[in-house]
Scaffold this motif. Structure first.
Motif, PDB file in Angstrom:
ATOM      1  N   ALA A 125       0.793  -1.198   0.074  1.00 15.60           N
ATOM      2  CA  ALA A 125       0.127  -0.024  -0.039  1.00 15.60           C
ATOM      3  C   ALA A 125       0.833   1.500  -0.157  1.00 15.60           C
ATOM      4  CB  ALA A 125      -1.055  -0.036   1.380  1.00 15.60           C
ATOM      5  N   GLY A 126       2.129   1.275   0.722  1.00 16.78           N
ATOM      6  CA  GLY A 126       2.841   2.370   0.854  1.00 16.78           C
ATOM      7  C   GLY A 126       3.570   2.797  -0.549  1.00 16.78           C
ATOM      8  N   GLU A 127       3.875   1.661  -1.245  1.00 15.26           N
ATOM      9  CA  GLU A 127       4.482   1.917  -2.538  1.00 15.26           C
ATOM     10  C   GLU A 127       3.496   2.523  -3.525  1.00 15.26           C
ATOM     11  OE1 GLU A 127       4.789  -0.925  -0.652  1.00 15.26           O
ATOM     12  OE2 GLU A 127       7.008  -1.402  -0.617  1.00 15.26           O
ATOM     13  N   VAL A 128       2.094   1.841  -3.516  1.00 19.82           N
ATOM     14  CA  VAL A 128       1.050   2.542  -4.499  1.00 19.82           C
ATOM     15  C   VAL A 128       0.668   3.854  -3.955  1.00 19.82           C
ATOM     16  CG1 VAL A 128      -0.995   1.806  -5.692  1.00 19.82           C
ATOM     17  CG2 VAL A 128       0.793  -0.041  -5.100  1.00 19.82           C
ATOM     18  N   LEU A 129       0.422   3.911  -2.735  1.00 15.84           N
ATOM     19  CA  LEU A 129      -0.237   5.024  -2.285  1.00 15.84           C
ATOM     20  C   LEU A 129       0.544   5.582  -1.063  1.00 15.84           C
ATOM     21  CD1 LEU A 129      -3.887   3.648  -2.203  1.00 15.84           C
ATOM     22  CD2 LEU A 129      -3.127   5.586  -3.749  1.00 15.84           C
ATOM     23  N   PRO A 130       1.682   6.310  -1.455  1.00 13.64           N
ATOM     24  CA  PRO A 130       2.591   6.897  -0.430  1.00 13.64           C
ATOM     25  C   PRO A 130       2.104   8.047   0.364  1.00 13.64           C
ATOM     26  CG  PRO A 130       3.327   7.395  -2.572  1.00 13.64           C
ATOM     27  CD  PRO A 130       2.287   6.592  -2.732  1.00 13.64           C
ATOM     28  N   ASP A 131       1.266   8.512  -0.009  1.00 10.56           N
ATOM     29  CA  ASP A 131       0.725  10.102   0.619  1.00 10.56           C
ATOM     30  C   ASP A 131      -0.785   9.836   0.909  1.00 10.56           C
ATOM     31  OD1 ASP A 131       2.869  11.289  -0.045  1.00 10.56           O
ATOM     32  OD2 ASP A 131       2.342  11.734  -2.236  1.00 10.56           O
ATOM     33  N   PRO A 132      -1.109  10.560   1.822  1.00  9.19           N
ATOM     34  CA  PRO A 132      -2.759  10.309   2.394  1.00  9.19           C
ATOM     35  C   PRO A 132      -3.470  10.623   1.100  1.00  9.19           C
ATOM     36  CG  PRO A 132      -1.367  11.809   3.669  1.00  9.19           C
ATOM     37  CD  PRO A 132      -0.666  11.318   2.850  1.00  9.19           C
ATOM     38  N   SER A 133      -4.492   9.843   1.162  1.00 10.10           N
ATOM     39  CA  SER A 133      -5.819   9.801  -0.198  1.00 10.10           C
ATOM     40  C   SER A 133      -6.582  10.656   0.161  1.00 10.10           C
ATOM     41  CB  SER A 133      -6.151   8.677  -0.419  1.00 10.10           C
ATOM     42  OG  SER A 133      -5.330   7.553  -0.687  1.00 10.10           O
ATOM     43  N   SER A 134      -7.027  11.624  -0.898  1.00 12.54           N
ATOM     44  CA  SER A 134      -8.051  12.693  -0.772  1.00 12.54           C
ATOM     45  C   SER A 134      -9.465  11.794  -0.232  1.00 12.54           C
ATOM     46  CB  SER A 134      -8.065  13.538  -1.951  1.00 12.54           C
ATOM     47  OG  SER A 134      -8.827  12.316  -2.970  1.00 12.54           O
ATOM     48  N   PRO A 135     -10.243  12.573   0.333  1.00 18.17           N
ATOM     49  CA  PRO A 135     -11.532  11.986   0.719  1.00 18.17           C
ATOM     50  C   PRO A 135     -12.392  11.582  -0.589  1.00 18.17           C
ATOM     51  CG  PRO A 135     -11.428  13.813   1.992  1.00 18.17           C
ATOM     52  CD  PRO A 135     -10.244  13.959   0.957  1.00 18.17           C
ATOM     53  N   LEU A 136     -12.178  12.263  -1.714  1.00 21.91           N
ATOM     54  CA  LEU A 136     -12.747  11.596  -3.047  1.00 21.91           C
ATOM     55  C   LEU A 136     -12.243  10.287  -3.516  1.00 21.91           C
ATOM     56  CD1 LEU A 136     -14.717  12.167  -5.182  1.00 21.91           C
ATOM     57  CD2 LEU A 136     -12.894  13.374  -6.501  1.00 21.91           C
ATOM     58  N   ASN A 137     -10.855  10.312  -3.312  1.00 20.90           N
ATOM     59  CA  ASN A 137     -10.224   8.851  -3.609  1.00 20.90           C
ATOM     60  C   ASN A 137     -10.600   7.571  -2.725  1.00 20.90           C
ATOM     61  OD1 ASN A 137      -8.212   7.058  -5.075  1.00 20.90           O
ATOM     62  ND2 ASN A 137      -6.766   7.511  -3.444  1.00 20.90           N
ATOM     63  N   VAL A 138     -10.965   7.871  -1.507  1.00 29.05           N
ATOM     64  CA  VAL A 138     -11.260   7.014  -0.569  1.00 29.05           C
ATOM     65  C   VAL A 138     -12.736   6.307  -0.701  1.00 29.05           C
ATOM     66  CG1 VAL A 138     -11.624   6.439   1.904  1.00 29.05           C
ATOM     67  CG2 VAL A 138      -9.459   7.612   1.165  1.00 29.05           C
ATOM     68  N   THR A 139     -13.446   7.603  -0.807  1.00 26.39           N
ATOM     69  CA  THR A 139     -15.084   7.216  -0.840  1.00 26.39           C
ATOM     70  C   THR A 139     -15.510   6.970  -2.277  1.00 26.39           C
ATOM     71  OG1 THR A 139     -15.618   9.743  -1.347  1.00 26.39           O
ATOM     72  CG2 THR A 139     -15.581   8.852   1.106  1.00 26.39           C
ATOM     73  N   LEU A 140     -14.865   7.281  -3.248  1.00 24.48           N
ATOM     74  CA  LEU A 140     -15.516   6.885  -4.404  1.00 24.48           C
ATOM     75  C   LEU A 140     -14.517   5.886  -5.311  1.00 24.48           C
ATOM     76  CD1 LEU A 140     -17.393   7.322  -7.078  1.00 24.48           C
ATOM     77  CD2 LEU A 140     -15.747   8.953  -7.621  1.00 24.48           C
ATOM     78  N   VAL A 141     -13.394   5.911  -5.288  1.00 26.59           N
ATOM     79  CA  VAL A 141     -12.456   5.165  -6.088  1.00 26.59           C
ATOM     80  C   VAL A 141     -12.147   3.815  -5.255  1.00 26.59           C
ATOM     81  CG1 VAL A 141     -10.120   4.643  -6.930  1.00 26.59           C
ATOM     82  CG2 VAL A 141     -11.129   7.006  -7.153  1.00 26.59           C
ATOM     83  N   TRP A 142     -11.960   3.863  -4.149  1.00 25.17           N
ATOM     84  CA  TRP A 142     -11.764   2.746  -3.255  1.00 25.17           C
ATOM     85  C   TRP A 142     -13.099   1.994  -2.589  1.00 25.17           C
ATOM     86  CZ3 TRP A 142      -7.449  -0.352  -2.930  1.00 25.17           C
ATOM     87  CH2 TRP A 142      -6.448  -0.050  -3.509  1.00 25.17           C
ATOM     88  N   ASN A 143     -13.822   2.724  -1.903  1.00 23.02           N
ATOM     89  CA  ASN A 143     -15.088   2.274  -1.033  1.00 23.02           C
ATOM     90  C   ASN A 143     -15.914   1.959  -1.934  1.00 23.02           C
ATOM     91  OD1 ASN A 143     -13.520   3.284   1.135  1.00 23.02           O
ATOM     92  ND2 ASN A 143     -15.039   4.558   1.828  1.00 23.02           N
ATOM     93  N   LYS A 144     -16.151   2.609  -3.169  1.00 21.84           N
ATOM     94  CA  LYS A 144     -17.214   2.100  -4.257  1.00 21.84           C
ATOM     95  C   LYS A 144     -16.693   1.209  -5.092  1.00 21.84           C
ATOM     96  CE  LYS A 144     -20.658   4.632  -2.270  1.00 21.84           C
ATOM     97  NZ  LYS A 144     -21.758   4.117  -1.744  1.00 21.84           N
ATOM     98  N   GLY A 145     -15.400   1.360  -5.534  1.00 27.21           N
ATOM     99  CA  GLY A 145     -14.829   0.671  -6.669  1.00 27.21           C
ATOM    100  C   GLY A 145     -13.767  -0.164  -6.328  1.00 27.21           C
ATOM    101  N   LEU A 146     -12.618   0.063  -6.167  1.00 33.53           N
ATOM    102  CA  LEU A 146     -11.417  -1.112  -6.163  1.00 33.53           C
ATOM    103  C   LEU A 146     -11.654  -2.044  -4.835  1.00 33.53           C
ATOM    104  CD1 LEU A 146      -8.416   1.218  -6.653  1.00 33.53           C
ATOM    105  CD2 LEU A 146      -9.874  -0.030  -8.314  1.00 33.53           C
ATOM    106  N   ASN A 147     -12.188  -1.747  -3.772  1.00 35.96           N
ATOM    107  CA  ASN A 147     -12.058  -2.593  -2.663  1.00 35.96           C
ATOM    108  C   ASN A 147     -13.496  -3.733  -2.899  1.00 35.96           C
ATOM    109  OD1 ASN A 147     -10.973  -3.401  -0.436  1.00 35.96           O
ATOM    110  ND2 ASN A 147     -12.560  -2.827   0.753  1.00 35.96           N
TER     111      ASN A 147
END
Length: 260
Positions: free
Chosen positions: A29-51
């Motif tokens: 996770a640290g290599e792919v997402l080294p910085d904190p994610s924006s709330p949009l990235n967390v809620t839309l891309v990850w919570n709704k999509g990738l995960n």
């Protein structure tokens, strides 16, 4: 598993730490997402999509987990805390107990490496599942023999279509931008459901080859053998950057611009 309600101790996208799967890691996770994610990235891309796609891959596309082992709404493959993404090692390490040719220790170290703080795996009832292992054996055999994976080609085609059909984003209204962003969620789910297959089964070949090499005293040659594999999609940006660097090096004007 629910998102943690915000208070002074929690960021607005924080998940709750899973009681069932308590060990998280920043490895990978640290290599792919080294910085904190924006709330949009967390809620839309990850919570709704990738995960969601990740769980689909574990439960259906590949079949490393039983349906009741990963929460349907908040799959425990990952966690997000203070904006940082973590891999839930406890939830995914049982793949090592089920995939033929692997052990949990082998799987853990493929994710974490030789980290001194790697927790000792404690087997739990149900970790070993002969039914899942038999099905995974068949898929492992397929992975060792196939020369095509149409679903992966489909993921590439979807990405290429999205780029080719991209409108001038500056001309879209806020509502149109939101709708466009949300339109990609099915693609994210589809892509990650098959990403699970490629990442997990990609471990099979090196494990088998490593055992064969160890049998003839050549265990250190695995890296040399794997380095000859071509057509690795993730390597393409590196080659492009190399060509760009050579172009700059060959041009005094570009070199001067970079020096400034």
């Amino acid at each position: 598993m629910t998102a943690t309600a915000w208070n002074e101790d929690h960021w607005i996208t924080d998940w709750q730490v899973s009681e069932r799967y308590p060990v998280y890691t920043r490895a990978n996770a640290g290599e792919v997402l080294p910085d904190p994610s924006s709330p949009l990235n967390v809620t839309l891309v990850w919570n709704k999509g990738l995960n969601v796609g990740w769980r689909l891959g574990n439960v259906e596309t590949l079949g490393t987990h039983r349906e009741d082992e990963l929460d349907e709404s908040w799959p425990e493959n990952i966690g997000n805390f203070a904006g940082y993404h973590y891999v839930c090692l406890s939830a995914i390490q049982i793949i090592g107990a089920r995939l033929p040719g692997l052990t949990v220790d082998t799987f853990n170290r493929s994710w974490v490496g030789d980290h001194p703080d790697l927790p000792v795996y404690e087997p739990k009832d149900g970790d070993v599942d002969p039914g899942l292992t038999d099905a995974l054996a068949a898929k492992s055999a397929w992975a060792m023999s196939t020369t095509a994976y149409p679903e992966v080609e489909e993921t590439k085609a979807r990405a290429e279509a999205a780029r080719a059909n991209r409108p001038v984003l500056a001309e879209l209204s806020d509502e149109e931008l939101v709708a466009r962003a949300r339109s990609f969620v099915p693609d994210l789910v589809f892509d990650y459901a098959h990403h699970v297959v490629t990442t997990v089964l990609a471990m099979v070949g090196p494990v088998v080859a490593g055992e064969l090499l160890a049998g003839i005293g050549e265990q250190d040659s695995l890296g040399v053998l794997l380095s000859g594999i071509g057509d690795i999609d993730s390597a393409a940006p590196s080659f492009a950057i190399w060509r760009l660097g050579r172009a700059v090096h060959a041009s005094p004007a570009l070199t001067a611009a970079f020096d400034q």
